[in-house]
Design an enzyme around this catalytic site. Structure first.
Site, mmCIF file in Angstrom:
data_model
loop_
_atom_site.group_PDB
_atom_site.id
_atom_site.type_symbol
_atom_site.label_atom_id
_atom_site.label_comp_id
_atom_site.label_asym_id
_atom_site.label_seq_id
_atom_site.Cartn_x
_atom_site.Cartn_y
_atom_site.Cartn_z
ATOM 1 N N HIS A 82 62.291 87.153 204.724
ATOM 2 C CA HIS A 82 62.652 88.091 205.737
ATOM 3 C C HIS A 82 61.712 89.382 205.829
ATOM 4 O O HIS A 82 61.478 89.870 204.798
ATOM 5 C CB HIS A 82 64.125 88.427 205.644
ATOM 6 C CG HIS A 82 64.374 89.422 206.511
ATOM 7 N ND1 HIS A 82 65.047 89.044 207.812
ATOM 8 C CD2 HIS A 82 64.785 90.893 206.493
ATOM 9 C CE1 HIS A 82 65.329 90.225 208.369
ATOM 10 N NE2 HIS A 82 64.942 91.275 207.725
ATOM 11 N N ASP A 161 78.551 91.023 211.958
ATOM 12 C CA ASP A 161 77.369 91.943 211.770
ATOM 13 C C ASP A 161 76.753 92.053 213.271
ATOM 14 O O ASP A 161 76.630 93.215 213.852
ATOM 15 C CB ASP A 161 76.114 91.156 210.950
ATOM 16 C CG ASP A 161 74.807 92.136 211.244
ATOM 17 O OD1 ASP A 161 74.944 93.406 210.790
ATOM 18 O OD2 ASP A 161 73.943 91.378 211.899
ATOM 19 N N ARG A 168 76.533 100.212 216.042
ATOM 20 C CA ARG A 168 75.480 101.202 215.181
ATOM 21 C C ARG A 168 74.552 101.583 216.175
ATOM 22 O O ARG A 168 74.004 102.828 216.111
ATOM 23 C CB ARG A 168 74.904 100.350 214.189
ATOM 24 C CG ARG A 168 76.152 100.400 212.977
ATOM 25 C CD ARG A 168 75.730 99.513 211.729
ATOM 26 N NE ARG A 168 74.566 99.772 211.173
ATOM 27 C CZ ARG A 168 73.470 98.916 210.714
ATOM 28 N NH1 ARG A 168 73.997 97.764 210.778
ATOM 29 N NH2 ARG A 168 72.629 99.321 210.186
ATOM 30 N N SER A 183 73.459 94.164 206.507
ATOM 31 C CA SER A 183 73.658 93.506 207.748
ATOM 32 C C SER A 183 72.327 92.047 207.654
ATOM 33 O O SER A 183 72.763 91.184 207.953
ATOM 34 C CB SER A 183 73.092 94.408 208.648
ATOM 35 O OG SER A 183 72.444 93.767 209.933
ATOM 36 N N LYS A 187 73.205 87.579 207.068
ATOM 37 C CA LYS A 187 72.598 86.865 207.987
ATOM 38 C C LYS A 187 71.922 85.818 206.963
ATOM 39 O O LYS A 187 71.809 84.618 207.384
ATOM 40 C CB LYS A 187 71.788 87.540 209.008
ATOM 41 C CG LYS A 187 72.645 88.160 209.944
ATOM 42 C CD LYS A 187 71.845 88.936 210.993
ATOM 43 C CE LYS A 187 71.162 89.943 210.548
ATOM 44 N NZ LYS A 187 71.021 91.143 211.432
HETATM 45 N N1 URA Z 1 67.763 94.455 210.991
HETATM 46 C C1 URA Z 1 69.073 94.007 210.666
HETATM 47 O O1 URA Z 1 69.236 92.847 210.665
HETATM 48 N N2 URA Z 1 70.185 94.817 210.598
HETATM 49 C C2 URA Z 1 69.993 96.215 210.396
HETATM 50 O O2 URA Z 1 70.762 96.858 210.157
HETATM 51 C C3 URA Z 1 68.610 96.669 210.626
HETATM 52 C C4 URA Z 1 67.498 95.806 210.838
#
Ligand code: URA
Length: 437
Positions: A82, A161, A168, A183, A187
């Site tokens: 990631h 999320d 947010r 967050s 995922k």
């Molecule tokens: N990328 C994400 O997946 N979540 C965040 O909160 C910020 C960047």
């Protein structure tokens, strides 16, 4: 549970219990807790932070709000990568193919680009016909057969999320390390992975502008991984200038293919090899980094990475002829150079400014619903440390008639290069390595 009391406690710097966090997330996802209260709580978290236990509880609650892929029937370690997002970062494309070619299973679930950094899905969709919306069963079967599949986040992955991130985004609470870390990890953990490599970008084109901030985010991500029994390695990497030369979806696919053919820009190759080598280590395919790097380099040199990429494209219904002949990828009708205003040595190239210029051409989206043009973008001709004469091109703009007028784009781009007397050494790319237990 009185949500008011939880907001008040967090505002005063207290901690929330795991049960309270689970109930908050469940209530918010079900639409039972109003946005105003969750926004206030996010702001309190922004200022007061969260303990490790709170972050783990939040991650678990968001993970449980949706499906978690079960890849346990597939033999071998499942490892993903990631990136926190950078300009010109197309490493996922060659890395996924190379890691799989070296024996790692890569279940990659990616996002679309938003803002000035591009998304892996948008790049893949520049390949005619390529499908990123495979049903889960087909995704799992492809990871079993080819060792790799790349799809988009489904509505069933961490829906809490998705909702929280949207809130947010409009309440100035994105830039909170516990909220970002939970967050991202909710995922990634939903992919059913055993281990994860993180590319935490640092610099003017990145989410994290300082090394200290990036280190803190990496530590939070590694800590969550540890709590869930996953091994996580993070590389902190420079994102002051774009990675590679191409910025724009089809242009980046071309560069990714060049890398798999043994060419491509040196910085892109370095980062791709480093990140893929870390995946090999985590998967137990290699015991030491030098051995892992050599294995990745060999998969580039003998064409196994390119062959695997072609297999992915075929499996996901893309046109493989575009891999052999990139002129079949979407191409912008006009290529217009942007000349250097003065002679000298390139001291800096502002990645964020280039990302924003590419977005203004139509290569990225400002809002989720925006459509992108896969053909347009910017190709750098000079990077930091290189000499340029007045009037020589700093970059080429690939464009059509849509997007911001060329004068404005050229002005933005010319201002992104800082040219001085030099000499300037090419800056380091991999700044730091942080590994979990
Ligand atoms: N990328 C994400 O997946 N979540 C965040 O909160 C910020 C960047």
């Amino acid at each position: 549970m009185r949500v008011y009391e939880l907001i008040h406690r967090k505002r005063e710097g207290g901690a929330l219990g795991a049960g309270e966090i689970a109930a908050l997330v469940a209530g918010f996802t079900a639409g039972e807790i109003p946005d105003a209260q969750v926004a206030a709580l996010c702001m309190a978290i922004f200022f007061k932070g969260m303990t490790g236990a709170e972050v783990d509880a939040l991650t678990a609650a968001m993970l449980r709000s949706g499906d978690v892929l079960d890849l346990s029937a597939l033999p071998g370690a499942k490892v993903d990568k990631h990136s926190t997002g950078g300009v010109g970062d197309k490493t996922s494309l060659p890395l996924a193919a190379l890691a799989a070619a070296c024996g790692v299973r890569v279940p990659m679930v990616s996002g679309r680009g938003l803002g000035h950094t591009g998304g892996t899905l948008d790049k893949l969709e520049a390949i005619p016909g390529f499908r990123v919306d495979l049903p889960v069963e087909r995704f799992v079967a492809q990871v079993g057969r080819l060792g790799v599949a790349l799809i988009g986040q489904t509505a069933r992955i961490a829906p809490a999320d998705r909702r929280l991130y949207a809130l947010r985004d409009v309440t100035a609470t994105v830039e909170s390390i516990p909220l970002i870390a939970s967050s991202i990890m909710s995922k990634k953990l939903a992919e059913g992975i055993d281990a994860l490599v993180l590319d935490v970008k640092v610099g003017r084109g990145a989410f994290m502008k300082t090394r200290a901030g990036a280190r803190e985010l990496a530590a939070a991500l590694i800590g969550i991984g540890r709590g869930f029994g996953k091994r996580v390695t993070a590389l902190l990497t420079a994102m002051d200038q774009p990675l590679g030369l191409a910025v724009g979806n089809a242009l980046e696919v071309v560069e990714a293919i060049e890398l798999l053919r043994g060419g491509g820009p040196a910085d892109l190759r370095e980062l791709t090899v480093e990140l893929t080598a870390e995946m090999l280590l985590l998967a137990g395919v290699a015991a030491e980094l030098p051995e892992a790097r050599a294995a990745v380099a060999a998969a580039i040199a003998d064409g196994r990475g390119l062959a695997r990429f072609r297999e992915i494209v075929i499996a996901q219904e893309g046109d493989p002829r575009a891999i052999d002949d990139p002129s079949r990828l979407p191409r912008a009708p006009r290529v217009i150079p942007v000349p250097a205003p003065a002679a000298g040595v390139v001291e800096a190239v502002d990645a964020e400014a280039i990302g924003l210029a590419a977005m203004a051409l139509g290569a990225g989206r400002a809002r989720v619903e925006d459509r992108i043009d896969p053909a347009v973008g910017v190709v750098l001709r000079r990077k930091v440390g290189e000499r340029v004469e007045a009037g020589e091109p700093l970059c080429d703009v690939h464009r059509g008639d849509a997007g911001e007028p060329q004068d404005a784009i050229a002005a933005r781009l010319a201002a992104a290069w800082r040219i001085g007397p030099g000499p300037v050494a090419a800056p380091p790319l991999v700044l730091e390595r942080m590994a979990g237990p």
